[in-house]
Design a protein around this motif. Structure first.
Motif, PDB file in Angstrom:
ATOM      1  N   ILE A 214       0.837  -1.201   0.000  1.00 47.76           N
ATOM      2  CA  ILE A 214       0.000   0.000   0.000  1.00 47.76           C
ATOM      3  C   ILE A 214       0.874   1.253   0.000  1.00 47.76           C
ATOM      4  O   ILE A 214       0.633   2.199  -0.762  1.00 47.76           O
ATOM      5  CB  ILE A 214      -0.946  -0.013   1.214  1.00 47.76           C
ATOM      6  CG1 ILE A 214      -1.965  -1.154   1.089  1.00 47.76           C
ATOM      7  CG2 ILE A 214      -1.665   1.332   1.370  1.00 47.76           C
ATOM      8  CD1 ILE A 214      -2.713  -1.452   2.368  1.00 47.76           C
ATOM      9  N   ALA A 215       1.899   1.270   0.857  1.00 50.51           N
ATOM     10  CA  ALA A 215       2.759   2.451   0.955  1.00 50.51           C
ATOM     11  C   ALA A 215       3.405   2.772  -0.387  1.00 50.51           C
ATOM     12  O   ALA A 215       3.392   3.930  -0.835  1.00 50.51           O
ATOM     13  CB  ALA A 215       3.828   2.225   2.023  1.00 50.51           C
ATOM     14  N   GLU A 216       3.972   1.766  -1.038  1.00 48.25           N
ATOM     15  CA  GLU A 216       4.646   2.013  -2.311  1.00 48.25           C
ATOM     16  C   GLU A 216       3.660   2.457  -3.388  1.00 48.25           C
ATOM     17  O   GLU A 216       3.973   3.328  -4.207  1.00 48.25           O
ATOM     18  CB  GLU A 216       5.418   0.766  -2.756  1.00 48.25           C
ATOM     19  CG  GLU A 216       6.639   0.481  -1.894  1.00 48.25           C
ATOM     20  CD  GLU A 216       7.573  -0.549  -2.510  1.00 48.25           C
ATOM     21  OE1 GLU A 216       7.301  -1.013  -3.650  1.00 48.25           O
ATOM     22  OE2 GLU A 216       8.583  -0.896  -1.863  1.00 48.25           O
ATOM     23  N   GLN A 217       2.463   1.872  -3.386  1.00 46.62           N
ATOM     24  CA  GLN A 217       1.462   2.267  -4.368  1.00 46.62           C
ATOM     25  C   GLN A 217       0.980   3.695  -4.134  1.00 46.62           C
ATOM     26  O   GLN A 217       0.482   4.356  -5.056  1.00 46.62           O
ATOM     27  CB  GLN A 217       0.276   1.309  -4.327  1.00 46.62           C
ATOM     28  CG  GLN A 217       0.548  -0.037  -4.971  1.00 46.62           C
ATOM     29  CD  GLN A 217       0.768   0.080  -6.477  1.00 46.62           C
ATOM     30  OE1 GLN A 217       0.012   0.756  -7.179  1.00 46.62           O
ATOM     31  NE2 GLN A 217       1.800  -0.574  -6.979  1.00 46.62           N
ATOM     32  N   ALA A 218       1.145   4.195  -2.906  1.00 46.98           N
ATOM     33  CA  ALA A 218       0.737   5.566  -2.578  1.00 46.98           C
ATOM     34  C   ALA A 218       1.903   6.547  -2.640  1.00 46.98           C
ATOM     35  O   ALA A 218       1.752   7.717  -2.273  1.00 46.98           O
ATOM     36  CB  ALA A 218       0.109   5.599  -1.183  1.00 46.98           C
ATOM     37  N   GLY A 219       3.065   6.076  -3.077  1.00 48.28           N
ATOM     38  CA  GLY A 219       4.219   6.961  -3.213  1.00 48.28           C
ATOM     39  C   GLY A 219       5.145   6.975  -2.025  1.00 48.28           C
ATOM     40  O   GLY A 219       6.106   7.755  -1.997  1.00 48.28           O
ATOM     41  N   GLY A 220       4.891   6.113  -1.021  1.00 48.91           N
ATOM     42  CA  GLY A 220       5.756   6.033   0.140  1.00 48.91           C
ATOM     43  C   GLY A 220       6.800   4.947  -0.010  1.00 48.91           C
ATOM     44  O   GLY A 220       7.007   4.389  -1.096  1.00 48.91           O
ATOM     45  N   ARG A 221       7.460   4.623   1.093  1.00 51.53           N
ATOM     46  CA  ARG A 221       8.492   3.590   1.086  1.00 51.53           C
ATOM     47  C   ARG A 221       8.374   2.736   2.330  1.00 51.53           C
ATOM     48  O   ARG A 221       7.803   3.160   3.344  1.00 51.53           O
ATOM     49  CB  ARG A 221       9.896   4.212   1.040  1.00 51.53           C
ATOM     50  CG  ARG A 221      10.259   4.914  -0.254  1.00 51.53           C
ATOM     51  CD  ARG A 221      11.753   5.209  -0.297  1.00 51.53           C
ATOM     52  NE  ARG A 221      12.527   3.971  -0.229  1.00 51.53           N
ATOM     53  CZ  ARG A 221      13.849   3.931   0.042  1.00 51.53           C
ATOM     54  NH1 ARG A 221      14.514   5.051   0.279  1.00 51.53           N
ATOM     55  NH2 ARG A 221      14.476   2.777   0.086  1.00 51.53           N
TER      56      ARG A 221
END
Length: 337
Positions: free
Chosen positions: A290-297
């Protein structure tokens, strides 16, 4: 204002329901045959039941310890842990799209009897359940894979140890001031708020994006002396920069706040828990997806969470997750030193 205009204002659009969203996006799914769509509906149905039971927990005597000792994780099992586990297992068995699942509450693979189904699920039925008795937000976390063993056979360990990058969908449900389901199928992240009056999840947060930086750091400050030296240094820097410390003690709630507002969540390894505490398959993997799909890491201090090769169902891992600039800053402090 005439009568027709007044009535039109009363009949405002309901919005996009989860069912309609799934139907509209089905062609974007890796396998657009309908099974994944039905599986997501089954997850949503179980979460509605859990939401109801959480809201009346104090009236039903289902708060507090289950009285049966610890679960497979060595943690005190709450009554609602048991209830949530049963509800999700039943929903996935009855839905027919899942051949097997693993749960935080069970040591071994749970076979549903649907050996012709194409998906397996890893789930934490009720994350943060120790907060139930004090009305603090709790949640459900889940991860979905397309099985790799032949359809018609029994699912095996290999179906669950494919690695985080092989997830076809992941999500969480936050039971708080409102109940929200946050979902990704690898095409961005969307949030759906539960409307109790309609019994439907309504799209409320389309195309969620996590801010690149934030003002919030989330960890158990009481354990700071046990954290690796670089993590201690990072936390001192956060405090020197007058960032805000916010920690609920429920991964779903802490992550959700930081996803919306920008921030970093830290659960490092300690001398007592050298492998970390959070479970890789049904806590770290889905949240990292979820984080990566939202631009996080998301990382464990050495590598991307999704790149970690899993070796067991209940494998643990440190977790650092959140806004990309904050994770980069943390990694820049020789986190492995």
């Amino acid at each position: 204002m005439n009568v027709q205009t007044a009535l039109a204002n009363l009949a405002l659009p309901v919005g996009t329901t989860l069912d309609r969203y799934i139907m509209q996006r089905q062609t974007a799914f890796p396998y657009a045959t309908g099974e994944l769509s039905q599986l997501l509906r089954d997850m949503a149905l179980a979460s509605k039941i859990i939401n109801r039971e959480i809201n009346r927990a104090g009236l039903m005597d289902i708060t507090g310890s289950a009285g049966s000792g610890n679960n497979v994780q060595g943690e005190t099992q709450q009554k609602l842990d048991v209830v949530a586990n049963i509800r999700f297992i039943r929903a996935l068995k009855n839905g027919g799209e899942v051949c097997a699942l693993i749960s935080e509450e069970d040591e071994d693979i749970i076979h549903t009897g649907n050996d012709n189904a194409k998906y397996v699920v890893a789930i934490d039925p009720l994350d943060g359940s120790s907060n139930i008795d004090v009305n603090v937000s709790i949640g459900t976390i889940f991860s979905i894979y397309r099985r790799i063993t032949p359809v018609g056979s029994k699912a095996t360990l290999a179906d669950f140890l494919q690695g985080g990058d092989q997830q076809v969908a992941a999500g969480y449900i936050l039971y708080g001031s409102s109940t929200i389901l946050v979902l990704t199928t690898g095409e961005g992240v969307s949030g759906f708020t539960y409307d109790n009056s309609l019994g439907e999840y309504i799209l409320s947060h389309p195309n969620l994006r996590q801010p690149r930086a934030g003002q919030i750091f989330s960890c158990n400050d009481g354990n700071e002396a046990d954290y690796p030296i670089p993590v201690q240094a990072y936390l001192r820097q956060c405090k020197q920069q007058r960032l805000t410390g916010r920690y609920i003690g429920s991964l779903v709630a802490d992550f959700h706040r930081n996803l919306i507002k920008g921030g970093i969540y830290l659960y490092p390894q300690t001398a007592r828990l050298p492998e970390g505490k959070l479970r890789l398959l049904y806590e770290c993997y889905p949240m990292a997806f979820i984080a990566e799909q939202a631009g996080g890491r998301a990382c464990n201090g050495e590598q991307r969470i999704l790149a970690i090769a899993p070796t067991s169902l209940h494998q643990r891992s440190p977790l650092f997750i959140g806004s990309s600039d904050m994770i980069n800053q943390l990694n820049g402090m020789s986190l492995n030193g």
